[in-house]
Write an enzyme that holds these catalytic residues in place. Structure first.
Site, PDB file in Angstrom:
ATOM      1  N   ASP A 397      36.568  49.458  34.924  1.00  0.00           N
ATOM      2  CA  ASP A 397      35.960  48.717  36.025  1.00  0.00           C
ATOM      3  C   ASP A 397      35.519  47.364  35.466  1.00  0.00           C
ATOM      4  OD1 ASP A 397      34.644  48.179  38.485  1.00  0.00           O
ATOM      5  OD2 ASP A 397      32.763  48.872  37.619  1.00  0.00           O
ATOM      6  N   PHE A 542      34.650  27.861  53.585  1.00  0.00           N
ATOM      7  CA  PHE A 542      35.702  28.097  52.601  1.00  0.00           C
ATOM      8  C   PHE A 542      36.655  29.175  53.111  1.00  0.00           C
ATOM      9  CE2 PHE A 542      34.457  32.250  51.540  1.00  0.00           C
ATOM     10  CZ  PHE A 542      35.402  32.756  50.678  1.00  0.00           C
TER      11      PHE A 542
END
Length: 1178
Positions: A397, A542
């Protein structure tokens, strides 16, 4: 009966659609939906014994010993007492059973802790405290700030404006940035009115339980009206409520049906590759045993027919035996019992003890103890230790495992000058450490006390009112989507959609530009002590294509300005030509920053003309209300106004890695371990971390990005990548292609393929979904496994497990998964080895893991030291154990040819009983618990030593055959040399010693000395314990032998000790000792000669490394230079890619605004003046 059948049938039915009604348990109970209780344990009180025994008897050897026990209960064939098998078998089953019971008890404890958490449930118009496990589908529950979400809920209402609720999803996708959920307007009106909530009787129809975290479809029917439901209105189990005083939710999925549990995978019974190999070898040994018994049985039949018939006067056949063939049949089973020591049950007892001992070493290792949160390393299972020495693939991870998920404003470039480094008096750059003097922000009472910066020149520039510097920080304080919270005056808390944004706004705050408050139309900033209110006219949001965001504001003085920040590659195209020289200087700084693994961002601004802006804002309004092509029209307008920008500078943010991550990854790569990062983060963020922790670098030939949106696109991208890495892999002569052509089915194991350089692969979650489909998975495995590094981003917990399963399926390799959150549980359970990091995302990963510790950097010690030692020790143990038992048992086989195949034992029965239990058990345990070819320091310095474990070189079928042949050779020597020495021999006083008892004593003494010398040759690391065990075992043997063969023992137990006087009579003869010396020499000499010649003539890579270490030990090691890892990389922007698209529009709408903070326009400060000033809007 029919009722039972109906109920049983219902359970078997697969749920197609879920239907439920709020506040109506009777209606919902008819569907028999799961309640909120979860179960991760394997057994209960009643199923433990049968299930555990079933698992244990999957070991072929355990089943074999049970069969042997049954044979020993038959008097006609039993040559040994039944308890010799029962006691050790029960002991092995009991030890393993207790261990499994403890493991499962811990799981029960964890389940109980979660199931008994309290939550407030609405029952009969009142809120009552109830346990999580008693919550049912259709219940309405109340959650408060910082509560874990109990089940998968439909958000009804909350304390926030417009019923927004802020959640953290770290347990689900590893992201710690806040996400926003919003209730339907029709349910938001319910508020916290318990009466209205009790009367709420909406009916929900939605999809059946599934594992898709980002998708939900359903409808709510209320008062005849239908309302659409989607994922934005759902609170999933595993999330945490943040910055929301309270919220109410309707339970849609509970317990095992929740998306978290659907992604968690099943608890599987993990076995090591050595365990699986031993099962195969035990079958081979059984076949070999059956062959020996068959030969001896046939020999017995022939001998009884030819000779034995004439000796019946004093050697009568057993009762019931009336023919030579029947005698041979019985002898077959008698020999099965006698020769059973080729697979002694003590093997399994010893294996469990060795694994337990090596597990304790991990628990006790102080170098894997994390002082800061008092966390030691923990071996949570004791059955997988040696597999730690064979890892080929690591699946990691990112958030919380490789990184701390803490963003720090580290450096910046303003108007061509770089800030952030510290220099001494001579102008030399100083490395920043704990003792470096920090900038003192005490003059700014609104500063964040946790913020640290070391370059004092930047503060001086701010205090001297340097215009570009002020403009730079003004931009950072205005151009963002952060939400401020100020419950106490001066105590500001920023809630950022992305940790990057939080870091930039906090930096501006500390340098004197404090973002204080916002409304839909205004932003309040305290600039160097003056509170200024800017009018917010537009947020140019954005998205993944734009890779930038802008705001248009009007200052209190009336100036119109556009502030923009974004990826350098994008913003450089939008700059005015007058910025060319500044652009070059900034580019140098950006390269420097990126080379240090920092996340870079460029900032620019533009003063706007009033007339042009009014025309633009009118067109913007038209585009934003257009029904068709809205996104395209807005994008065109954004492009139009974001032109001819003036460059201000660049920021550099450090995504703080956990300590030692780059060094650990570098070391593991040298050990030929491939690392795959599986993360829920966005592609840009994942790649940035890949560069900063040395997974990716610019020395790579290429980094392939797989982001196709269809199955064909993904296939083409994967094939193009493979074509570049290995063009030959498309030829008909390729080994794997030949396998495909020969077989209609795909090959089970794909051999490793070598690329023509070093490559990396990045694949997005939606592309991975196509790649994991049946027809593409082979292409994915072939391409990805050729790459040194693979990064999978935006993946679900289940996809993580699928990727691990894919590599397990097609590669003959041992896999390890490491993570720290609930979103990592499924891959931790799927991999051969699961490692949990006890981090900040709860304990779910640790509870599901096989090993746990606090920091990623401890992984190299776990594998290269503990894993490697465990593997080598286990391999040495198995080689020696099989050798000593073949040598011991096969002497019986040769003796059969000289004893009429009568199942007569060579050795004294007491020697047979004590051989594995006392005489040879401790020396081999001593070696298996303490042996090390090199110490931990050299293991870490030479990671290449790890490679033989991956290739399984130290114990495999070939090595086993060698042990078997060595055992057969030794047994021949150990039988025929004593036999020849004893044949027609007389003592020095003229008395004969050629009797069975003297021969047995001589053979067993030779055997014991030979196996003791052999273990001395196998031992690399001598300790007091090893010496004591080897010499002690020999001393005990002679002590017991002289005692048991004494006159006294014979007089007390005449029937049990018939070898009276044998020891003193035989061992006093010089010729006996000479014969024993010859036997020992002939057994040991070939082994010593072979090892010496092999090391000299054909040394393995390991032999060469060990020789280097031997030479290095002779001279004192040079002090290791403290070097910073070289990171070469191109500029990369880490800009706010954890944002939710459209958050800017949410701010402008004001739907997420609370009442204005009473402190927003007060509490100013100034480094130069004590007076407070206030300027309003023009």
């Amino acid at each position: 009966m029919s009722l039972f059948g109906l109920k049983f049938g219902k359970k078997k039915l697969k749920e197609e659609e879920r239907q439920l009604q709020a506040n109506n348990r009777d209606f919902n109970l008819q569907f028999e939906y799961a309640n909120n209780s979860i179960k991760t344990s394997k057994y209960n009180f009643f199923t433990f014994l049968p299930l555990n025994l079933f698992e244990q008897f999957q070991r072929i050897a355990n089943a074999y010993f049970l069969f042997l026990l049954i044979l020993q209960l038959i008097p006609q064939i039993s040559s040994l007492a039944w308890f010799t098998t029962v006691v050790p078998l029960v002991l092995v089953l009991a030890v393993s059973g207790v261990k499994d019971a403890i493991d499962d008890f811990n799981r029960h404890k964890s389940d109980k802790h979660v199931n008994n958490r309290p939550v407030q449930v609405l029952i009969n118009g009142m809120l009552k405290d109830e346990k999580w496990m008693n919550i049912q589908v259709g219940d309405i529950i109340k959650l408060e700030n910082n509560n874990f979400v109990t089940a998968d809920l439909l958000l009804l209402s909350s304390s926030e404006p417009h019923s927004l609720t802020y959640i953290e999803t770290a347990e689900l996708d590893g992201e710690t940035n806040l996400k926003v959920k919003q209730a339907l307007t029709v349910t938001a009106e319910l508020g916290e009115d318990l009466q209205k909530l009790t009367e709420f009787n909406g009916e929900v129809k939605c999809e059946a339980p599934n594992n898709k975290l980002d998708k939900f479809t359903g409808t709510l029917t209320l008062r005849g009206e239908k309302y659409a439901l989607d994922n934005e209105k759902m609170l999933l189990r595993g999330c945490t409520i943040r910055n929301t005083e309270w919220c109410f939710g309707l339970v849609i999925y509970a317990g095992p049906d929740t998306k978290l549990m659907q992604n968690s995978g099943k608890t599987t019974f993990k076995r090591t590759s050595i365990d699986r190999l031993m099962n195969v070898l035990v079958l081979v040994i059984f076949a070999f045993l059956a062959l020996m018994c068959l030969i001896l049985a046939i020999g017995n039949g022939i001998w009884e027919y030819d000779k034995g018939y004439y000796f019946q006067v004093y050697l009568p056949w057993a009762e019931g035996v009336n023919s030579a063939s029947y005698s041979g049949f019985l002898m077959f089973w008698s020999y099965v019992i006698i020769l059973n020591t080729v697979v002694p049950i003590s093997l399994y007892v010893s294996v469990e003890i060795i694994r337990l001992g090596n597990s304790f070493y991990i628990d006790w290792d102080r170098k894997m103890y994390y002082l800061l949160n008092n966390t030691p390393a923990q071996a949570r299972t004791t059955t997988l230790n040696e597999e730690l020495g064979q890892i080929k693939y690591i699946f990691s991870d990112k958030t919380g495992t490789l990184t701390q998920n803490i963003m720090c404003f580290n450096k910046c470039s303003i108007n061509g000058k770089a800030y952030g480094d510290v220099y001494d008096m001579s102008g030399q750059r100083i490395e920043i450490n704990e003792n470096t003097e920090k900038v003192d922000f005490s003059y700014n009472h609104l500063a964040d006390p946790k913020f640290a910066f070391y370059d004092h020149s930047l503060v001086e520039a701010v205090k001297l009112s340097d215009v570009p510097t002020h403009r730079f920080f003004r931009l950072l304080s205005l151009c963002h989507t952060v939400m401020p919270e100020e419950k106490k005056e001066g105590n500001l808390v920023y809630q950022a959609q992305s940790p990057d944004e939080g870091a930039l706004v906090t930096a501006a705050r500390n340098f004197g530009f404090v973002f204080r408050a916002r409304t839909p139309e205004t932003i309040t900033v305290v600039e160097m002590g003056e509170t200024k209110i800017y009018k917010l006219l537009a947020i140019l949001d954005f998205n993944n294509v734009r890779k930038r965001m802008s705001v248009i504001v009007r200052s209190p003085e009336g100036d119109l300005t556009l502030y923009c920040k974004g990826a350098d590659t994008i913003l450089y195209e939008l700059l005015h030509s007058s910025c060319d020289s500044l652009k070059e200087e900034t580019t140098e700084h950006l390269n420097e920053f990126a080379g240090e693994g920092l996340r870079t961002l460029v900032v620019a601004y533009k003063n706007l003309d009033e007339g042009y802006f009014q025309d633009w804002i009118r067109r913007h309004h038209e585009a934003s209300t257009a029904l068709e092509g809205r996104e395209d029209k807005l994008s065109e307008l954004y492009e139009e106004i974001e032109k001819d920008l003036l460059l201000l500078g660049a920021t550099a943010i450090e995504d703080k890695l956990q300590d030692g991550v780059p060094q650990t990854i570098e070391t593991l790569a040298k050990a030929n371990i491939k690392i795959w990062v599986l993360t829920g983060d966005k592609q840009e963020t994942a790649m940035n971390i890949g560069y900063s922790c040395n997974l990716l670098n610019d020395d790579m030939e290429d980094v392939f990005i797989i982001e196709g949106s269809t199955s064909d696109d993904v296939l083409n991208e994967l094939r193009n990548a493979r074509k570049k890495m290995k063009p030959d892999s498309f030829l008909d002569s390729d080994e794997i292609n030949i396998q495909f052509e020969k077989s209609s089915k795909p090959p089970k194991i794909i051999p490793d393929e070598q690329a023509n350089g070093v490559y990396g692969l990045v694949i997005t979650g939606h592309s991975l979904a196509y790649a994991l489909e049946g027809n593409l998975e082979l292409e994915l495995v072939r391409t990805a496994c050729m790459c040194k590094v693979v990064i999978c981003c935006r993946v679900t917990p289940l996809q993580k497990a699928q990727v691990v399963e894919l590599v397990k399926k097609y590669k003959k390799a041992v896999t390890l998964a490491i993570g720290d959150g609930a979103n990592d549980v499924s891959m931790i359970k799927t991999a051969h080895i699961g490692v949990g990091i006890s981090g900040q995302e709860g304990m779910q990963a640790v509870l599901s893991s096989d090993f746990s510790f606090a920091q990623f950097r401890y992984l190299q010690r776990l594998l290269l030291v503990h894993g490697r030692w465990s593997y080598i020790r286990m391999c040495k143990f198995l080689k020696y154990f099989f050798y000593k038992n073949f040598a011991f048992t096969l002497v019986h086989f040769w003796y059969g040819f000289f004893s009429g195949f009568s199942a007569q034992t060579v050795y004294d029965e007491w020697f047979i009983t004590l051989y594995n239990l006392v005489y040879t058990s401790l020396p081999v345990l001593g070696m298996s618990l303490f042996d090390q070819d090199v110490d931990d320091r050299w293991s870490m310095l030479f990671p290449q030593l790890y490679v033989p474990g991956q290739q399984n070189l130290y114990f495999n079928k070939t090595v086993f055959v060698k042990c078997m042949l060595q055992g057969i050779y030794s047994s021949l020597i150990l039988f025929f040399i004593p036999y020849g020495a004893m044949y027609n021999t007389i003592r020095s006083d003229g008395k004969a010693i050629a009797d069975y008892q003297s021969f047995a004593l001589m053979a067993q003494t030779c055997l014991l000395i030979v196996v003791s010398v052999q273990i001395g040759l196998d031992t690399s690391y001598w300790t007091v314990v090893n010496q004591f065990f080897i010499w002690g075992s020999l001393s005990v043997y002679f002590a017991i032998t002289f005692t048991m063969y004494s006159d006294g023992m014979y007089l007390i137990f005449t029937a049990s000790f018939p070898f009276v006087g044998t020891a003193r009579n035989t061992l006093s003869q010089p010729n006996v000792w000479l014969a024993m010396f010859l036997s020992i020499t002939l057994c040991v000499l070939p082994v010593v000669g072979f090892r010496f010649l092999k090391a000299q003539l054909k040394p393995t890579p390991t032999d060469k490394v060990l020789l280097k270490i031997k030479e290095a030990k002779k001279r004192p090691p040079p002090p290791s230079p403290k070097r910073r890892l070289r990171r070469t990389s191109t500029r990369r922007s880490g800009y706010a890619f954890s944002h939710q698209h459209g958050f800017g529009a949410l701010i402008m709408s004001g739907r997420n605004m609370r009442p204005k903070s009473p402190f927003a326009t007060t509490g100013t400060f100034s480094p130069n003046s004590d007076k407070y000033k206030h300027k309003g809007l023009y």
